[in-house]
Design a protein around this motif. Sequence first.
Motif, short mmCIF file in Angstrom:
data_model
loop_
_atom_site.label_atom_id
_atom_site.label_comp_id
_atom_site.label_asym_id
_atom_site.label_seq_id
_atom_site.Cartn_x
_atom_site.Cartn_y
_atom_site.Cartn_z
N ASN A 279 0.81 -1.22 0.00
CA ASN A 279 0.00 0.00 0.00
C ASN A 279 0.84 1.26 0.00
O ASN A 279 1.80 1.38 -0.74
N THR A 280 0.52 2.22 0.88
CA THR A 280 1.12 3.55 0.82
C THR A 280 2.62 3.52 1.09
O THR A 280 3.40 4.19 0.40
N LEU A 281 3.05 2.77 2.11
CA LEU A 281 4.47 2.71 2.45
C LEU A 281 5.29 2.14 1.29
O LEU A 281 6.39 2.63 0.99
N CYS A 282 4.76 1.15 0.62
CA CYS A 282 5.43 0.57 -0.54
C CYS A 282 5.52 1.59 -1.68
O CYS A 282 6.56 1.69 -2.35
N GLN A 283 4.47 2.35 -1.89
CA GLN A 283 4.47 3.36 -2.95
C GLN A 283 5.51 4.45 -2.67
O GLN A 283 6.24 4.87 -3.57
N VAL A 284 5.59 4.89 -1.41
CA VAL A 284 6.58 5.91 -1.04
C VAL A 284 7.99 5.38 -1.25
O VAL A 284 8.87 6.07 -1.79
N ALA A 285 8.23 4.12 -0.86
CA ALA A 285 9.56 3.52 -1.04
C ALA A 285 9.92 3.41 -2.52
O ALA A 285 11.07 3.66 -2.90
N ASN A 286 8.96 3.06 -3.36
CA ASN A 286 9.23 2.94 -4.80
C ASN A 286 9.59 4.29 -5.41
O ASN A 286 10.54 4.39 -6.21
N HIS A 287 8.87 5.33 -5.05
CA HIS A 287 9.16 6.65 -5.60
C HIS A 287 10.48 7.20 -5.07
O HIS A 287 11.23 7.85 -5.82
N CYS A 288 10.77 6.94 -3.80
CA CYS A 288 12.07 7.35 -3.26
C CYS A 288 13.20 6.60 -3.95
O CYS A 288 14.25 7.17 -4.25
N GLY A 289 12.98 5.31 -4.18
CA GLY A 289 13.98 4.51 -4.88
C GLY A 289 14.24 5.01 -6.29
O GLY A 289 15.39 5.04 -6.75
N LEU A 290 13.18 5.41 -7.00
CA LEU A 290 13.36 5.96 -8.34
C LEU A 290 14.17 7.25 -8.31
O LEU A 290 15.05 7.46 -9.15
N LEU A 291 13.88 8.09 -7.33
CA LEU A 291 14.61 9.36 -7.21
C LEU A 291 16.09 9.11 -6.94
O LEU A 291 16.97 9.69 -7.59
N VAL A 292 16.39 8.20 -5.99
CA VAL A 292 17.78 7.93 -5.62
C VAL A 292 18.52 7.25 -6.78
O VAL A 292 19.68 7.56 -7.06
#
Length: 569
Positions: A279-292
Amino acid sequence: QTRSCPKLLITLLQSPEMFSWLWDERHNRTRERRKPTDEAIRMHESISPERWCVTYRDLRYLWQEVAEAIRQGEIVPDESASETSEAIDYGPSIYTVNEQYIKPITAAAGKMSWALMMHPLGLDCDLFVSHAWQEGIFEFLSKLSACWPYSARNAWCCMLANPQNLNIGSMLQCPRTSPFALALQASRHMLVVPNHCKSLYTRLWCGYEAHVASEQGKVVQLATPPRIHYIYRSLLIATGPILLGLSVGILLCYHQVDLRRELVILECCAAVVSVTTSNTLCQVANHCGLLVAACLMSLWLSLKPTTCPDPESTRTCFLYSAIFQADLVWLCATLIFFLIAELDRKKGIDLLQAAQQLSAGYQGSIYFASCSDETDKEHIWAEIDDKVQDVDSSINVLMSAGMSSPALRNVAAAGVNIEYAGHVEYALPSVFLRPQLVFCLAEVVEVIARHQHTAIHWLFVLLEIVGAAARILFLWLLLTSPPDQKCFMLKVITKLVTLIYLPFALAMVIAFGEASTLVFIGFHDSFFAALFFALLGIERTLALPFGKRLLQLFLSRDSGSLEPSTPST
């Protein structure tokens, strides 16, 4: 003359030839009406019911024909149908399509089924489709098309397989020998297509199909909507963090700030959060991972050496270039990983919604399912008899895991929480199997290109070659395994990479080059362990000491699901 007319009429009526003529005309008309019916009956009797199948292209053709019939006004939705945009997207119900399209077109063709109208000799049955008739035709066709198994060529679907203009009831007198049961027994795949109206398992015939699938040990999969509707949206949203990461990387290079170590640590942490939460935590991690990942890629490209340290040595320059290319492959792989992880998350949401649709109106047992024909109801219950609990268990596993198989049912009965166990996760396996294979070959080239070789160097080369062979074996098992085992293998490799390899990668980054040996060991250990469990399979893993805990670890998604559940009764 007026007096002679009645006498002439009476004479004609008393003539035997007159009655013979009238009888012949009536009989000829009846015979003409019965001719296509008799031929259709003979056609369905001569071709085994499990061969009344259609192809994937037939479904696309049916979609186009129904859409055109709606535009031409030949198919008119029921007056009680909703006029919302969502209902229009679903299309008219299959009941309506059957009455206004399938019946008329098959009647004109000879009263055979739509499937035999398309393929008069029949087709081998690969896929059995279980569905209710309440769903919209476009809703049904889109889910079936999206989840059509790759190895399936032909599908058996009751609305297209059964001759709708003939007496279908005569074919259903014995459920065990009905077209439904024969087709399901012959199929290699079974797909359950839920709908937005009501659960399939409020209908007794669908419950009987679940009974036959349970008895035959079939792997039952749950259909979800097409992924194309969120792939474009997810890619569009992903451009935001990617562009931001590239901009930050360029800015850091401009100010000569090297944060690669910190960024790699952050990227590994984002990957762990992505594969262990939802859910939300996974989505935040994915977008942070894309940025990094984008930021790291920008830094790596900006810091690329312009010249080789030893231009006169061809071997050194080749080695220097190979190392840089291997690093670049890793960065691209991590970027792809987070993109696929976001698509996996969306697929999980679709699977949850499909399970909710499957449970809508379902009262927990097929005992409460309805049947429009009392005779059929009696015959079905006579066949199911005392196996209601087995059927209910199979349906509950399908709703919980998104997939039902003998192995998953046994694991659930042992007390393992199988929630979302049928959710296939492609992100880490897609990165770990393919780019890692390239990385193995790059390390082999690096060791061979060195001037000095030691025993430990050749040992590394040997391990890399063995690792490459093991990956090929794993891929072969993945391609040849049934869907439940395939899903288990992908989940195992995801969890083992998360628990073994990523911690070693973090150790390497924190300690710089001092922990490279540990990373090498963790890299191979995680994969060899995944291959071991892949060879064991679900049920043999359960038989291991602490097997229940291991399965719970592999199948669970959130950290809160690590405790085994209470065994089902």
